[in-house]
Design an enzyme around this catalytic site. Structure first.
Site, PDB file in Angstrom:
ATOM      1  CG  HIS A  64      62.885  32.786  78.432  1.00  0.00           C
ATOM      2  ND1 HIS A  64      63.375  32.729  79.719  1.00  0.00           N
ATOM      3  CD2 HIS A  64      62.171  31.649  78.242  1.00  0.00           C
ATOM      4  CE1 HIS A  64      62.968  31.597  80.275  1.00  0.00           C
ATOM      5  NE2 HIS A  64      62.238  30.931  79.420  1.00  0.00           N
ATOM      6  N   GLY A 108      62.143  35.396  72.690  1.00  0.00           N
ATOM      7  CA  GLY A 108      60.851  34.740  72.900  1.00  0.00           C
ATOM      8  C   GLY A 108      59.675  35.696  72.825  1.00  0.00           C
ATOM      9  CE1 TYR A 138      63.127  30.564  70.603  1.00  0.00           C
ATOM     10  CE2 TYR A 138      61.975  29.812  68.649  1.00  0.00           C
ATOM     11  CZ  TYR A 138      62.064  30.657  69.749  1.00  0.00           C
ATOM     12  OH  TYR A 138      61.075  31.581  69.977  1.00  0.00           O
TER      13      TYR A 138
END
Ligand code: LCV
Length: 259
Positions: A64, A108, A138
Site C-alpha cells: 500500500h 498489501g 488490518y
C-alpha cells in the site's frame, strides 16, 4: 509515464506494474491502472492473465502507498479503498490470474498476490506482512484472503513479526506453485497460461468462482462482527497507528507505546 502496461498475446493478457521510483507502491493511480487493465482484458475475453512487475525488479511491490494512508479516523483498509477494489477485481476476474513474482512483496501486495490463482516466483522472492510495523488496523477480508493461502501458524508468525519469509519456505508450505530462475520465469509462465487458455473457458471460470465461494463460506454472528469492527476501530484510532506512519515518513524506526 504510465505506471501500468497491458499487452495481449492471443488469449493471454499481461498486466505489468511499472513504477520503480516508488517500488511499485500500490497508490490510487497505480491501482486505477491495474483495474483499468484488468477491465480491458476482461472485455477482450482473455482466458488467462499474468500479473507481473518490470523484469529485473528487486521489489515486486512495496505494498500500500503509505503516503496515501489516512492519518485520521477514516478506515485505512475499508471496503471501498482502492486496494480492496483491486483484490476483488482479481478474485472476480472470469479467468485464472497468475502472479509472476520477482523481488520483495510487501504488506498489501501480499494480499494482491494471494488473491491471484497461481503464483510463480523467482528464487529471490520474499513475502512480508507489515501492519504490525506500521500500527495499521488490518482488515478481516485481507486476513481471510491470506488465511486461505497459508497455514494459520505461518500467517501468525508473519503478521506478528513483520519479518520477510523467503520463497524456499513459501514453497515448502505450498504458498507458491513454481519457483523458476529469473531467465526462465517469463517463458515458463507464458507457457502455462497458454495451456490454461486452450481449455474450456466456461469450465475454468466456473471452477475459479466455485473455489472462491467455498473460500468465502464462513459463518459470523452479529456479536462476532461487532467485536471485529471494535478491534479495528481501536487500532485505527491509536497513537501507534499515527506513530507508524510518522516513522515511515521520517525514515526512522517506530516507537510503539501500545496506546
Ligand atoms: C510509499 C514508498 C513505499 C510505500 N509507500 O527503496 O499491509 S499493511 O497493513 O501494512 C498496508 C498498510 C501496507 O501495505 O503498508 C505498506 C507496507 N510496505 C512496507 O512496509 C514497505 C515499505 N518500503 C520499504 O521497506 C522499502 O522501500 C523497500 C524495502 C520496499 C525497498 O527499499 P529500497 O531501499 O529499495 P527505498 O526505501 O529507498 O524507497 C524508494 C522510494 O519509494 C518510496 C520510499 O519512500 C522512497 O521514496 P523517496 O525516494 O521519495 O525517499 N516507498 C517505498 N515503499 N509502501 N512510498
Amino acid at each position: 509515464m504510465a505506471l501500468v502496461s497491458v499487452i495481449t498475446d492471443g488469449a493471454v493478457g499481461t498486466v505489468m506494474l511499472d513504477h520503480p521510483e516508488k517500488r511499485n507502491a500500490l497508490g490510487e493511480a497505480l491501482i486505477a491502472g491495474l483495474v483499468d487493465g484488468l477491465d480491458r482484458l476482461r472485455a477482450g475475453a482473455v482466458r488467462a492473465v499474468v500479473l507481473r512487475a518490470a523484469p529485473g525488479t528487486k521489489v515486486w511491490s512495496a505494498g500500500h502507498d503509505i503516503d496515501e494512508l489516512p492519518s485520521s479516523r477514516r478506515d485505512p483498509l475499508g471496503w471501498s479503498e482502492p486496494l480492496r477494489l483491486l483484490v476483488r477485481r482479481l478474485q472476480e476476474f472470469p479467468a485464472p490470474v497468475i502472479a509472476q513474482l520477482e523481488g520483495g512483496v510487501w504488506g498489501g501486495a501480499c494480499e494482491v498476490v494471494f488473491a491471484c490463482d497461481l503464483i510463480h516466483a523467482t528464487p529471490d522472492v520474499t513475502f512480508a506482512l507489515t501492519p504490525a510495523r506500521l500500527g495499521v488496523p488490518y482488515g478481516l477480508f485481507g486476513l481471510k484472503t491470506l488465511a486461505s493461502a497459508m497455514p494459520r501458524s505461518l500467517l501468525r508468525e508473519m503478521a506478528f513479526t513483520a519479518r520477510p519469509v523467503g520463497v524456499e519456505r513459501a514453497w515448502q508450505l505450498g504458498l507458491v506453485n513454481h519457483v523458476v530462475p529469473v531467465d526462465r520465469i517469463a517463458g515458463f509462465t507464458a507457457d502455462l497460461a497458454r495451456t490454461i487458455a486452450t481449455n474450456a473457458p466456461l469450465a475454468v471460470a466456473a471452477m475459479k468462482e466455485q473455489l472462491r465461494i467455498l473460500d468465502d463460506a464462513i459463518g459470523l454472528g452479529p456479536g462476532q462482527f461487532e467485536r471485529l469492527q471494535e478491534l479495528r476501530r481501536t487500532v485505527g484510532e491509536s497513537g501507534d497507528y499515527r506513530e507508524g506512519l510518522a516513522a515511515f515518513a521520517a525514515k526512522r524506526a517506530p516507537v510503539f507505546l501500545g496506546t
